[in-house]
Design an enzyme around this catalytic site. Structure first.
Site, PDB file in Angstrom:
ATOM      1  N   ARG A  34       0.822  -1.223   0.000  1.00  0.00           N
ATOM      2  CA  ARG A  34       0.000   0.000   0.000  1.00  0.00           C
ATOM      3  C   ARG A  34       0.853   1.270   0.000  1.00  0.00           C
ATOM      4  O   ARG A  34       0.434   2.280  -0.548  1.00  0.00           O
ATOM      5  CB  ARG A  34      -0.925  -0.006   1.209  1.00  0.00           C
ATOM      6  CG  ARG A  34      -2.052  -0.991   1.014  1.00  0.00           C
ATOM      7  CD  ARG A  34      -2.949  -1.051   2.209  1.00  0.00           C
ATOM      8  NE  ARG A  34      -4.149  -1.799   1.887  1.00  0.00           N
ATOM      9  CZ  ARG A  34      -4.978  -2.282   2.801  1.00  0.00           C
ATOM     10  NH1 ARG A  34      -4.740  -2.072   4.077  1.00  0.00           N
ATOM     11  NH2 ARG A  34      -6.054  -2.950   2.441  1.00  0.00           N
ATOM     12  N   LYS A 196     -20.279 -17.491   1.035  1.00  0.00           N
ATOM     13  CA  LYS A 196     -21.682 -17.241   1.342  1.00  0.00           C
ATOM     14  C   LYS A 196     -22.423 -16.424   0.301  1.00  0.00           C
ATOM     15  O   LYS A 196     -21.910 -15.432  -0.198  1.00  0.00           O
ATOM     16  CB  LYS A 196     -21.762 -16.477   2.669  1.00  0.00           C
ATOM     17  CG  LYS A 196     -21.367 -17.327   3.855  1.00  0.00           C
ATOM     18  CD  LYS A 196     -21.534 -16.540   5.125  1.00  0.00           C
ATOM     19  CE  LYS A 196     -21.491 -17.462   6.330  1.00  0.00           C
ATOM     20  NZ  LYS A 196     -21.706 -16.715   7.566  1.00  0.00           N
ATOM     21  N   GLY A 353     -10.594  -9.691  -1.182  1.00  0.00           N
ATOM     22  CA  GLY A 353      -9.439 -10.254  -0.486  1.00  0.00           C
ATOM     23  C   GLY A 353      -9.026 -11.627  -0.953  1.00  0.00           C
ATOM     24  O   GLY A 353      -7.869 -11.852  -1.302  1.00  0.00           O
ATOM     25  N   GLY A 376     -13.595  -3.881   0.562  1.00  0.00           N
ATOM     26  CA  GLY A 376     -14.946  -3.411   0.871  1.00  0.00           C
ATOM     27  C   GLY A 376     -15.436  -2.348  -0.097  1.00  0.00           C
ATOM     28  O   GLY A 376     -16.595  -2.358  -0.520  1.00  0.00           O
TER      29      GLY A 376
HETATM   30  P1  AMP Z   1     -15.541 -15.022   0.716  1.00  0.00           P
HETATM   31  O1  AMP Z   1     -14.802 -14.296   1.814  1.00  0.00           O
HETATM   32  O2  AMP Z   1     -17.013 -15.015   0.858  1.00  0.00           O
HETATM   33  O3  AMP Z   1     -15.052 -14.625  -0.659  1.00  0.00           O
HETATM   34  O4  AMP Z   1     -15.172 -16.546   0.910  1.00  0.00           O
HETATM   35  C1  AMP Z   1     -13.865 -17.035   0.762  1.00  0.00           C
HETATM   36  C2  AMP Z   1     -13.775 -18.348   1.471  1.00  0.00           C
HETATM   37  O5  AMP Z   1     -14.713 -19.235   0.950  1.00  0.00           O
HETATM   38  C3  AMP Z   1     -12.426 -19.000   1.338  1.00  0.00           C
HETATM   39  O6  AMP Z   1     -11.804 -19.049   2.578  1.00  0.00           O
HETATM   40  C4  AMP Z   1     -12.756 -20.398   0.828  1.00  0.00           C
HETATM   41  O7  AMP Z   1     -12.032 -21.409   1.481  1.00  0.00           O
HETATM   42  C5  AMP Z   1     -14.220 -20.537   1.145  1.00  0.00           C
HETATM   43  N1  AMP Z   1     -14.899 -21.498   0.263  1.00  0.00           N
HETATM   44  C6  AMP Z   1     -14.932 -21.495  -1.069  1.00  0.00           C
HETATM   45  N2  AMP Z   1     -15.587 -22.557  -1.528  1.00  0.00           N
HETATM   46  C7  AMP Z   1     -15.999 -23.261  -0.455  1.00  0.00           C
HETATM   47  C8  AMP Z   1     -16.727 -24.473  -0.292  1.00  0.00           C
HETATM   48  N3  AMP Z   1     -17.159 -25.166  -1.335  1.00  0.00           N
HETATM   49  N4  AMP Z   1     -16.953 -24.881   0.973  1.00  0.00           N
HETATM   50  C9  AMP Z   1     -16.513 -24.195   2.027  1.00  0.00           C
HETATM   51  N5  AMP Z   1     -15.826 -23.048   1.927  1.00  0.00           N
HETATM   52  C10 AMP Z   1     -15.569 -22.577   0.698  1.00  0.00           C
END
Ligand code: AMP
Length: 395
Positions: A34, A196, A353, A376
């Site tokens: 950064r 999610k 991230g 964000g």
């Molecule tokens: P996000 O912060 O919502 O972008 O989520 C990223 C996280 O989602 C990472 O740490 C991944 O390990 C997790 N992730 C991706 N695919 C899966 C899955 N099929 N089951 C569980 N965790 C997952």
């Protein structure tokens, strides 16, 4: 306003930078990305005959706290800039003015952590006015906080109605996002993954109807599959999001957005790097098994889709890429983006991230068009929200 149209000769440029860098126990900077990203704007001001007053936050201190002093950043900044930097032990009042008022052309100063004052995050106008006294022109180069209406990121711009501009880093971020959302070359494909649905719902809703193709991977895909009646075993799911997932599928159909979900899955019998695995249809995952990555057929379909797109946005991994056994889907997408960029000049934007971590892990960060630094802020921009830090300069 563009930085190039600001008259900087003999002026003190007050620059909001993002020096919220990671520190180790010894309070040394462990990743200077950064700080390096802020250098072009600083150098530009100095080359134009101005002086520079830098302000930033660092961490989440509750009031003055030596642990979170920006002093810790000073040695790295001086080394990267190749010159000495004066430090003001407060960002307002006489302590700051004693430094900023007497700066000569070519000199650089750094103000103490903005968040030592609660007024910063409150967006206090009086405090913003006090900050404004430290400069003749205001430049915002902190994309990471552009979605916050804080004193130094948005409110302060009122005190510089004619003399405010985006820094080069922030301008590049906005430019990259506009290439995707405002005037993309078609076909435009968005790849959304991660854990999610709930955290990406705003983005997905904003993108459906705007993109030609929407690829959904990662843990969130199973909520869509289950909502359509598929069996997903023990995969990650947010059953309370079924209605929203079905709504998105309906909207995609109504607007002509091609929505791609994984057709096969690499399923594991445990959430562990050495779990037993098998490849199954995404809608027929046996009980006791969980989908941790997209399967080989899906990888092929996603790669093919990327290779025929002119603009591609990627946010969120396709699987649990932190474990090598479940990283193939994410790595293949990263490689497909790099290939599309090289082979036919597709514009490829990566942000958020985990996708940034994934592209770095794949060693391909310099082979895509743009890697966004503001997690964000980028997500809110993709949700179609107006970012206060951007609006304050554009108004
Ligand atoms: P996000 O912060 O919502 O972008 O989520 C990223 C996280 O989602 C990472 O740490 C991944 O390990 C997790 N992730 C991706 N695919 C899966 C899955 N099929 N089951 C569980 N965790 C997952």
């Amino acid at each position: 306003m563009q930085l190039s149209s600001l008259d900087l000769k003999g002026q003190r440029a007050l620059i909001r930078v993002d020096f919220n860098v990671p520190l180790n126990e010894a309070r040394e900077v462990t990743d200077d990305t950064r700080i390096r990203a802020a250098l072009p704007t600083i150098q530009h001001v100095l080359n134009e005959g101005g002086s520079v007053v830098l302000m930033s936050h660092l961490g989440r201190p509750k009031g003055p706290d030596a642990e979170w002093s920006l002093k810790h950043v000073l040695p790295t900044l001086e080394r990267l800039l190749g010159q000495s930097v004066q430090f003001a032990a407060d960002c307002v009042d006489d302590v700051a003015l004693d430094v900023s008022q007497f700066l000569k052309a070519g000199e650089v100063a750094l103000l103490e952590n903005l968040r030592f004052h609660p007024e910063e995050e409150e967006g206090d106008e009086f405090f913003a006015g006090q900050l404004a006294e430290n400069g003749d022109v205001y430049i915002n180069d902190a994309f990471g906080t552009a979605h916050r209406a804080h004193a130094s990121t948005a409110v302060i711009a009122r005190f510089f109605p004619e003399d405010k501009a985006f820094g080069l880093l922030l301008a590049a971020e906005i430019d990259a996002l506009k290439k995707v959302l405002a005037h993309p070359e078609k076909p435009l494909t968005a790849i959304i993954g991660g854990a999610k649905v709930s955290s990406k719902l705003g983005i997905i809703e904003h993108l459906v109807g705007r993109v030609d193709r929407l690829i959904i991977g990662g843990g969130m895909a199973y909520t869509f599959v289950q909502a359509q009646g598929g069996k997903i075993g023990n995969s990650l799911v947010e059953s309370e999001m079924h209605a929203q997932a079905l709504e998105i599928l309906k909207k995609a159909e109504a607007t002509g957005t091609e929505l791609l979900l994984p057709i096969d899955t690499l399923a594991a019998d445990a959430f562990a790097p050495d779990a037993a695995t098998q490849i199954v249809a995404t809608s027929e995952i046996p009980d006791g098994w969980m989908g941790l990555d997209i399967g080989p057929k899906t990888r092929e379909i996603f790669i093919e889709s990327v290779s025929t797109s002119r603009t591609i946005l990627w946010n969120g991994p396709m699987g649990v890429f932190e474990m090598p056994a479940f990283a193939a889907g994410t790595n293949d997408v990263a490689e497909a983006l790099a290939k599309a960029t090289a082979d036919h000049g597709a514009f490829t934007l990566i942000g958020g991230g985990d996708s940034v971590a994934a592209i770095n892990q794949a060693g391909l960060a310099d082979q895509v068009s743009y890697v966004s630094t503001g997690g964000g802020a980028m997500l809110e921009y993709l949700e179609g929200k107006v970012l206060p830090g951007i609006q304050a300069i554009e108004d």
